[in-house]
Design a protein around this motif. Sequence first.
Motif, PDB file in Angstrom:
ATOM      1  N   ASP A  86       0.872  -1.170   0.000  1.00  0.00           N
ATOM      2  CA  ASP A  86       0.000   0.000   0.000  1.00  0.00           C
ATOM      3  C   ASP A  86       0.909   1.221   0.000  1.00  0.00           C
ATOM      4  O   ASP A  86       2.092   1.106  -0.334  1.00  0.00           O
ATOM      5  N   THR A  87       0.417   2.378   0.376  1.00  0.00           N
ATOM      6  CA  THR A  87       1.224   3.599   0.268  1.00  0.00           C
ATOM      7  C   THR A  87       2.365   3.654   1.273  1.00  0.00           C
ATOM      8  O   THR A  87       3.297   4.431   1.088  1.00  0.00           O
ATOM      9  N   LYS A  88       2.318   2.831   2.335  1.00  0.00           N
ATOM     10  CA  LYS A  88       3.348   2.869   3.377  1.00  0.00           C
ATOM     11  C   LYS A  88       3.994   1.523   3.677  1.00  0.00           C
ATOM     12  O   LYS A  88       4.966   1.478   4.424  1.00  0.00           O
ATOM     13  N   ARG A  89       3.460   0.427   3.153  1.00  0.00           N
ATOM     14  CA  ARG A  89       3.942  -0.895   3.539  1.00  0.00           C
ATOM     15  C   ARG A  89       4.122  -1.808   2.336  1.00  0.00           C
ATOM     16  O   ARG A  89       3.430  -1.657   1.332  1.00  0.00           O
ATOM     17  N   VAL A  90       5.055  -2.751   2.481  1.00  0.00           N
ATOM     18  CA  VAL A  90       5.219  -3.815   1.494  1.00  0.00           C
ATOM     19  C   VAL A  90       5.365  -5.137   2.235  1.00  0.00           C
ATOM     20  O   VAL A  90       5.825  -5.190   3.372  1.00  0.00           O
ATOM     21  N   ARG A  91       4.956  -6.199   1.529  1.00  0.00           N
ATOM     22  CA  ARG A  91       5.213  -7.553   2.003  1.00  0.00           C
ATOM     23  C   ARG A  91       5.881  -8.282   0.849  1.00  0.00           C
ATOM     24  O   ARG A  91       5.330  -8.381  -0.253  1.00  0.00           O
ATOM     25  N   LEU A  92       7.107  -8.730   1.110  1.00  0.00           N
ATOM     26  CA  LEU A  92       7.934  -9.386   0.099  1.00  0.00           C
ATOM     27  C   LEU A  92       8.137 -10.850   0.471  1.00  0.00           C
ATOM     28  O   LEU A  92       8.122 -11.207   1.654  1.00  0.00           O
TER      29      LEU A  92
END
Length: 158
Positions: A86-92
Amino acid sequence: MAAPLALYETVIKPDWIDLYDHMNVAYYVLICDEATGAFWNHVNGGRSLEHRQGGEMVVLENHVNYVREVRLGDPVRVTTQLLEYDTKRVRLFHTLLHATEGFVSATNEVKAIGFDLNQRRITSFQPLVQTKLQEVWEEQRHLPVPPAAGKGITLGRS
């Protein structure tokens, strides 16, 4: 056909070998952290730290699965899949592979946030990063979610 990004590779170094004559668990995290950094550089369009004006990313959570040992001198590469953002988070999701034999040595799921180094607080990703994340997402969104993604630690059957 879409595929996870392959942005980082290395060779297992002597300092990483433990008493069991294979790579110590801490260095799996190190290698995957380097892959997270390579992903971050990728979505920053190669801009250096000085040109990102304090807009960075910091890791909040890591989950590593150790699948098969690697040993001194083994070449490894890491693939990276963007699972969500989203605009502030990533999940890799990183997959550490033996580069010549092709087997999976470990997987690493990472949750990270946008961070302003100047103000030392959580922030939205810069517009360039948001655009690049969207591009990666468009390329990868149809990839299957890896079976190990989203799994917590439990003593129950896997």
